[in-house]
Every structure is written in C-alpha cells, then in structure tokens.
Design a protein around this motif. Structure first.
Motif, mmCIF file in Angstrom:
data_model
loop_
_atom_site.group_PDB
_atom_site.id
_atom_site.type_symbol
_atom_site.label_atom_id
_atom_site.label_comp_id
_atom_site.label_asym_id
_atom_site.label_seq_id
_atom_site.Cartn_x
_atom_site.Cartn_y
_atom_site.Cartn_z
ATOM 1 N N LEU A 102 4.486 16.372 -5.178
ATOM 2 C CA LEU A 102 3.514 15.734 -4.294
ATOM 3 C C LEU A 102 2.639 14.793 -5.104
ATOM 4 C CD1 LEU A 102 2.236 18.803 -2.198
ATOM 5 C CD2 LEU A 102 4.016 17.167 -1.561
ATOM 6 N N THR A 103 2.228 13.693 -4.497
ATOM 7 C CA THR A 103 1.233 12.847 -5.143
ATOM 8 C C THR A 103 -0.106 13.595 -5.132
ATOM 9 O OG1 THR A 103 0.463 11.745 -3.116
ATOM 10 C CG2 THR A 103 2.398 10.790 -4.226
ATOM 11 N N LYS A 149 0.828 -1.200 0.000
ATOM 12 C CA LYS A 149 0.000 0.000 0.000
ATOM 13 C C LYS A 149 0.865 1.253 0.000
ATOM 14 C CE LYS A 149 -4.275 -1.649 2.118
ATOM 15 N NZ LYS A 149 -5.275 -1.405 3.175
ATOM 16 N N LEU A 150 1.903 1.259 0.836
ATOM 17 C CA LEU A 150 2.775 2.421 0.903
ATOM 18 C C LEU A 150 3.440 2.663 -0.447
ATOM 19 C CD1 LEU A 150 4.087 4.651 2.534
ATOM 20 C CD2 LEU A 150 5.822 3.015 3.274
ATOM 21 N N PHE A 151 3.891 1.588 -1.090
ATOM 22 C CA PHE A 151 4.519 1.701 -2.406
ATOM 23 C C PHE A 151 3.550 2.320 -3.405
ATOM 24 C CE2 PHE A 151 5.489 -0.304 -6.589
ATOM 25 C CZ PHE A 151 6.714 0.309 -6.802
ATOM 26 N N GLY A 152 2.310 1.847 -3.396
ATOM 27 C CA GLY A 152 1.309 2.378 -4.312
ATOM 28 C C GLY A 152 0.982 3.839 -4.046
ATOM 29 N N PHE A 153 0.849 4.201 -2.776
ATOM 30 C CA PHE A 153 0.563 5.591 -2.447
ATOM 31 C C PHE A 153 1.693 6.500 -2.903
ATOM 32 C CE2 PHE A 153 -2.269 4.034 1.207
ATOM 33 C CZ PHE A 153 -3.406 4.139 0.420
ATOM 34 N N GLU A 154 2.937 6.013 -2.793
ATOM 35 C CA GLU A 154 4.071 6.820 -3.240
ATOM 36 C C GLU A 154 4.056 7.016 -4.755
ATOM 37 O OE1 GLU A 154 7.346 4.666 -1.623
ATOM 38 O OE2 GLU A 154 7.291 5.721 0.293
ATOM 39 N N LEU A 155 3.465 6.069 -5.471
ATOM 40 C CA LEU A 155 3.328 6.205 -6.921
ATOM 41 C C LEU A 155 2.179 7.140 -7.298
ATOM 42 C CD1 LEU A 155 3.831 2.558 -8.302
ATOM 43 C CD2 LEU A 155 5.460 4.461 -8.334
ATOM 44 N N ASP A 163 -2.895 7.998 8.192
ATOM 45 C CA ASP A 163 -1.573 8.069 8.831
ATOM 46 C C ASP A 163 -0.457 7.936 7.799
ATOM 47 O OD1 ASP A 163 -2.775 8.322 11.315
ATOM 48 O OD2 ASP A 163 -2.685 6.182 11.751
ATOM 49 N N THR A 164 -0.636 7.041 6.832
ATOM 50 C CA THR A 164 0.380 6.840 5.790
ATOM 51 C C THR A 164 0.577 8.107 4.973
ATOM 52 O OG1 THR A 164 -0.064 4.467 5.619
ATOM 53 C CG2 THR A 164 1.002 5.516 3.738
ATOM 54 N N HIS A 165 -0.522 8.758 4.591
ATOM 55 C CA HIS A 165 -0.412 9.966 3.783
ATOM 56 C C HIS A 165 0.113 11.149 4.588
ATOM 57 C CE1 HIS A 165 -2.760 7.708 0.823
ATOM 58 N NE2 HIS A 165 -2.282 8.572 -0.049
ATOM 59 N N ILE A 166 -0.217 11.207 5.865
ATOM 60 C CA ILE A 166 0.349 12.250 6.723
ATOM 61 C C ILE A 166 1.860 12.088 6.787
ATOM 62 C CG2 ILE A 166 0.568 13.050 9.104
ATOM 63 C CD1 ILE A 166 -1.954 14.088 7.918
#
Length: 236
Positions: free
Chosen positions: A157-158, A89-95, A198-201
């Motif tokens: 920024l994403t 999930k973190l990898f995808g959000f970073e993309l 929390d991940t996006h913060i």
C-alpha cells in the motif's frame, strides 16, 4: 518544530527562495537541492520530516526521485508541478505522493499543507498502536509492522492508502463525507479536492481485492467501512 528537517528540491532558485522564506519563519530546518541527484544524496544522509519535490528537474526528474525514496521510506512527499492533469495526479499517488501543489501556488497554502501533513504523520496510528493486529475476515492489518495482508498474502500500500485503511479500520460502520476524510486522513483545515479522496478510495479498493466490498459508497454523502465486529489481538 525547531528540529523538523525539510528537503526542498527544485531547480528554480527563485522558487526555492520563496518557499524557504515562508517555511524558515516557522522554525523548519530547510535543506536545498537543485536536481534529483543532489536530492537523493541528501536523503541518504539525513532524516527528513517532509520532502517538497519538483517534477521537472535536470539529471533525475521528480518521479524517479520519488520512486527511489519509496523503496526505503514512507516520508511524506509534496510534489510541485505545473501539470495538473488527472493522469499525472493518479500516477503520482500510485508512486506514494502525499499531496500536490500546482504552480503557481500560494506559499501560505503550501505552508498550511506542510503543517497538516507533518502533524498527521507524527500522530499517525496513535489509536491503532493500542492494538497489534486487527482483522476483518481475510483482511489483516499489523500496526506495529505497518503490514497489510489479504488472505495471508502481504500487499503493498502507498503511505496514504495505509493511512486511509487504518482510519477506516478504527472507525468501522461510520459514514464519512469526503470533506471529513480530508480533515481526518489528510488533516486539511481548509477545503480540499474531493477527487483526491475518490482517487485514493479507488486505489485502496484495487489493492485489497475482494475486500473492496468493505468500502461502501454512500451516495450523496461519502464512504463507510461496512464490516462486522473486528477481531483484535493486543500487544503483550
């Protein structure tokens, strides 16, 4: 909604048929692709309101497709995956992925998330567009260009990081729970995953460097954007 085009990318025909059955009833114009190569061809030929993208596909996987799309577009993307690990999930959000659906999933929930994301995407920055630029010390947001600067240097920024920062910038010094942020930034009208917030913060804090100090954790409650008065420059 009749003109909303959705790109549906999945190598399983049964999965595409199930999703198409539900989404077509809502008036969406569904374009299908069974692999990443076809998906990129369709993406270059059409303007989509949303892309539903499977991770594991032949020829080009979903991660690579997402990375290619993000070079030129911030169109909302929902990833379909059988893998729900935090790292994925973190990898995808970073993309720049906007949301995840873990297989198997409820098509009704997918439809609800689609509507929320499209609604949020179409109305994003309506408040911000009253202004051209806001600044908080060396953190500057240009709403017309969607550019963000830290001490004069443009940062990347994403789309979801930008939406979160824009929301905070428009609501300084107010405390928001994770549920409220899901409702306001992700536009979910059902209980979401607090870890997504929390991940996006965490990602946003890393992106804005020293100005991470503005995003304050309010223990037991949520977060707030703690700053003084913002400086505004209105469009002429």
């Amino acid at each position: 909604m009749d003109n909303e085009k959705i790109l549906l990318v999945d190598d399983e025909e049964r999965m595409r048929d199930m999703i198409k059955e539900y989404t077509s009833l809502e008036g969406y114009d569904i374009h299908e692709a069974a692999d990443g190569v076809k998906a990129l061809e369709l993406f270059k030929q059409n303007k989509y309101s949303l892309i539903i993208l499977d991770v594991m596909m032949p020829k080009i996987d979903g991660w690579s497709v997402c990375r290619e799309i993000r070079k030129t577009s911030d169109v909302p993307i929902i990833m379909l995956t059988a893998r729900g690990e935090e790292y994925d999930k973190l990898f995808g959000f970073e993309l720049g992925v906007d949301d995840y659906m873990i297989k198997p999933f409820s098509p009704k929930e997918l439809l609800a998330r689609m509507k929320a994301i499209i609604r949020r995407s179409s109305s994003i920055d309506l408040e911000a567009k009253k202004e051209n630029t806001v600044s908080f010390q060396g953190l500057v947001i240009e709403f017309d260009s969607r550019n963000t600067y830290v001490n004069g240097n443009i940062i990347t920024l994403t789309p979801k990081e930008y939406s979160l920062l824009t929301f905070f910038a428009n609501n300084p010094n107010r405390v928001f729970s994770r549920e409220q942020l899901l409702n306001e930034v992700w536009d979910y009208d059902f209980i979401g995953d607090d870890r997504t917030v929390d991940t996006h913060i965490k990602m946003l804090r890393e992106s804005i460097g020293e100005y991470r100090k503005f995003i304050v954790t309010v223990w037991g409650t949520g977060y707030k954007f703690e700053v003084g008065e913002k400086n505004e420059k209105h469009s002429s």
